[in-house]
Design a protein around this motif. Structure first.
Motif, short mmCIF file in Angstrom:
data_model
loop_
_atom_site.label_atom_id
_atom_site.label_comp_id
_atom_site.label_asym_id
_atom_site.label_seq_id
_atom_site.Cartn_x
_atom_site.Cartn_y
_atom_site.Cartn_z
N UNK A 297 0.83 -1.21 0.00
CA UNK A 297 0.00 0.00 0.00
C UNK A 297 0.86 1.25 0.00
N UNK A 298 1.94 1.24 0.74
CA UNK A 298 2.83 2.40 0.76
C UNK A 298 3.43 2.63 -0.63
N UNK A 299 3.82 1.55 -1.30
CA UNK A 299 4.37 1.67 -2.66
C UNK A 299 3.30 2.19 -3.62
N UNK A 300 2.08 1.70 -3.47
CA UNK A 300 0.99 2.15 -4.33
C UNK A 300 0.72 3.63 -4.12
N UNK A 301 0.61 4.07 -2.88
CA UNK A 301 0.32 5.47 -2.60
C UNK A 301 1.43 6.39 -3.12
N UNK A 302 2.65 5.93 -3.03
CA UNK A 302 3.76 6.71 -3.58
C UNK A 302 3.65 6.83 -5.10
N UNK A 303 3.22 5.76 -5.74
CA UNK A 303 3.05 5.77 -7.19
C UNK A 303 1.92 6.70 -7.60
N UNK A 304 0.83 6.71 -6.85
CA UNK A 304 -0.28 7.62 -7.14
C UNK A 304 0.20 9.06 -7.06
N UNK A 305 0.95 9.38 -6.01
CA UNK A 305 1.47 10.73 -5.84
C UNK A 305 2.41 11.11 -6.98
N UNK A 306 3.19 10.16 -7.45
CA UNK A 306 4.16 10.42 -8.52
C UNK A 306 3.54 10.30 -9.91
N UNK A 307 2.26 9.93 -9.99
CA UNK A 307 1.57 9.70 -11.26
C UNK A 307 2.33 8.66 -12.11
N UNK A 308 2.71 7.59 -11.43
CA UNK A 308 3.41 6.48 -12.06
C UNK A 308 2.40 5.38 -12.35
N UNK A 309 1.98 5.29 -13.60
CA UNK A 309 0.87 4.39 -13.94
C UNK A 309 1.33 2.98 -14.27
N UNK A 310 2.58 2.68 -13.99
CA UNK A 310 2.98 1.28 -13.98
C UNK A 310 2.50 0.61 -12.70
N UNK A 311 2.21 1.44 -11.68
CA UNK A 311 1.70 0.94 -10.40
C UNK A 311 0.35 1.57 -10.04
N UNK A 312 0.20 2.85 -10.23
CA UNK A 312 -1.05 3.54 -9.89
C UNK A 312 -2.18 3.04 -10.78
N UNK A 313 -3.40 3.10 -10.25
CA UNK A 313 -4.55 2.61 -11.01
C UNK A 313 -5.08 3.67 -11.97
N UNK A 314 -5.59 3.20 -13.10
CA UNK A 314 -6.23 4.05 -14.09
C UNK A 314 -7.51 3.35 -14.52
N UNK A 315 -8.66 3.92 -14.17
CA UNK A 315 -9.95 3.26 -14.42
C UNK A 315 -10.46 3.68 -15.79
N UNK A 316 -10.36 2.79 -16.76
CA UNK A 316 -10.81 3.04 -18.12
C UNK A 316 -11.47 1.79 -18.68
N UNK A 317 -12.34 1.98 -19.67
CA UNK A 317 -13.02 0.86 -20.30
C UNK A 317 -12.36 0.46 -21.60
N UNK A 318 -12.90 -0.59 -22.21
CA UNK A 318 -12.35 -1.08 -23.47
C UNK A 318 -12.43 -0.05 -24.58
N UNK A 319 -13.37 0.88 -24.46
CA UNK A 319 -13.52 1.90 -25.49
C UNK A 319 -12.35 2.85 -25.61
N UNK A 320 -11.40 2.78 -24.70
CA UNK A 320 -10.25 3.68 -24.74
C UNK A 320 -9.49 3.57 -26.06
N UNK A 321 -9.52 2.39 -26.67
CA UNK A 321 -8.79 2.20 -27.92
C UNK A 321 -9.38 2.96 -29.09
#
Length: 323
Positions: A269-293
């Motif tokens: 969780x600490x690693x995840x929260x750090x990634x969210x703060x850093x906008x690192x989307x290799x770890x932070x979540x990004x909620x998108x649907x299949x239509x993104x393509x």
């Protein structure tokens, strides 16, 4: 140019397009923009953050509704009471049984929109007095049951509503990002559409621009349904719900290893929260649907709405000419 349906007449709007009440992303700025463009804007009330909702209603300048994750209302009924006191255009409930709140919403004279994922849920929503059903297929971003596709679920629920309660409206949700999907939804019998990912990728959305730019590089193949982000964020979602997000290193590490994730939760969780703060989307979540393509650029809501409606109008006119 307008597309006239039962939905536009019911809500007195220009276009049969409703903003998905995406948690925090659908703030007053985005909801206002959708309403100003001729659709129906819904605030993303999500996990019933009363302070945030009061701020959004204060900022709003357009008619709009509000959506909640239904199971978070238990013990937070005062938040629902506050929203109803603001005379919203509609109250949107999704995930869990809407029955405990239906009478209160109906007594307030506010239209009730219920998101459903299968025929059983649709039948129950009609029974408890829903005015509008949102048939959400598994293509959608965020949470859902995920077992049904929009293309088959929508006409089944349209037929169900026609048999049980012809006055109940039906919206299609999941993969609706352009005029083609809007036209397809109307052809399937829906009265309109619920749009999430396309408005997520708008200039008015309350989302980091770095996230939007990263998403522009993704296709529908780059999304996945998972539960690991609920665990790491401490969100007590019922187990039968999963959420569609951008597939990334974090998901690859922990998907199908949820028990191990729970055992290492403080560190992860600490690693995840750090990634969210850093906008690192290799770890932070990004909620998108299949239509993104199908989305190529971040645009203003007004341009998105105009393009969607114009393309749908052209396609429906062309189809009519074929016969």
């Amino acid at each position: 140019m307008r597309l006239k349906t039962r939905l536009t007449e019911y809500f007195d709007i220009d276009h049969p397009v409703v903003l998905a009440p995406m948690d925090y992303v659908a703030d007053a700025r985005l909801a206002d923009a959708v309403s100003a463009a001729g659709g129906l804007g819904l605030l993303g009330g999500g996990y019933t953050d009363e302070t945030w909702l009061r701020e959004q209603f204060t900022k709003s300048t357009q008619p709009l509704g509000c959506g909640f994750i239904t199971w978070t209302l238990r013990g937070n009924e005062q938040v629902l009471e506050y929203v109803l006191s603001q005379r919203p255009s509609a109250l949107f409930l999704s995930f869990a049984d809407p029955a405990p709140y239906a009478d209160t919403i109906r007594a307030a004279g506010v239209p009730l929109i219920c998101q459903v994922h299968n025929l059983e849920q649709a039948t129950h929503a009609i029974d408890i007095g829903a005015d509008v059903l949102v048939a959400q297929g598994g293509e959608a971003g965020g949470h859902g049951v995920g077992d049904r596709s929009t293309f088959t679920l929508v006409p089944e629920i349209v037929d169900l509503a026609a048999r049980m309660a012809p006055h109940v409206l039906v919206l299609a949700a999941g993969g609706v990002v352009d005029g083609r999907s809007l036209a397809a939804a109307l052809t399937l019998g829906a009265d309109g559409v619920l749009v999430g990912t396309r408005f997520w990728a708008s200039q008015e959305a309350a989302i980091a621009r770095s996230a939007q730019l990263r998403a522009m590089q993704a296709s529908g193949d780059d999304t996945i349904r998972q539960r690991v982000y609920d665990i790491v964020r401490g969100k007590a979602w019922p187990r039968h719900y999963s959420g569609r997000v951008l597939h990334n290193d974090f998901v690859r590490t922990w998907h199908n290893r949820e028990d191990q994730l729970a055992q290492q939760l403080p560190q992860v969780r600490a690693e995840f929260q750090a990634a969210v703060h850093a906008q690192d989307y290799t770890t932070a979540n990004m909620i998108i649907g299949e239509g993104i393509g199908l989305i190529q650029e971040v645009q203003p809501v007004a341009d998105i709405m105009h393009s969607m409606v114009s393309q749908a109008h052209q396609l429906l006119s062309r189809t009519a000419a074929l016969v």
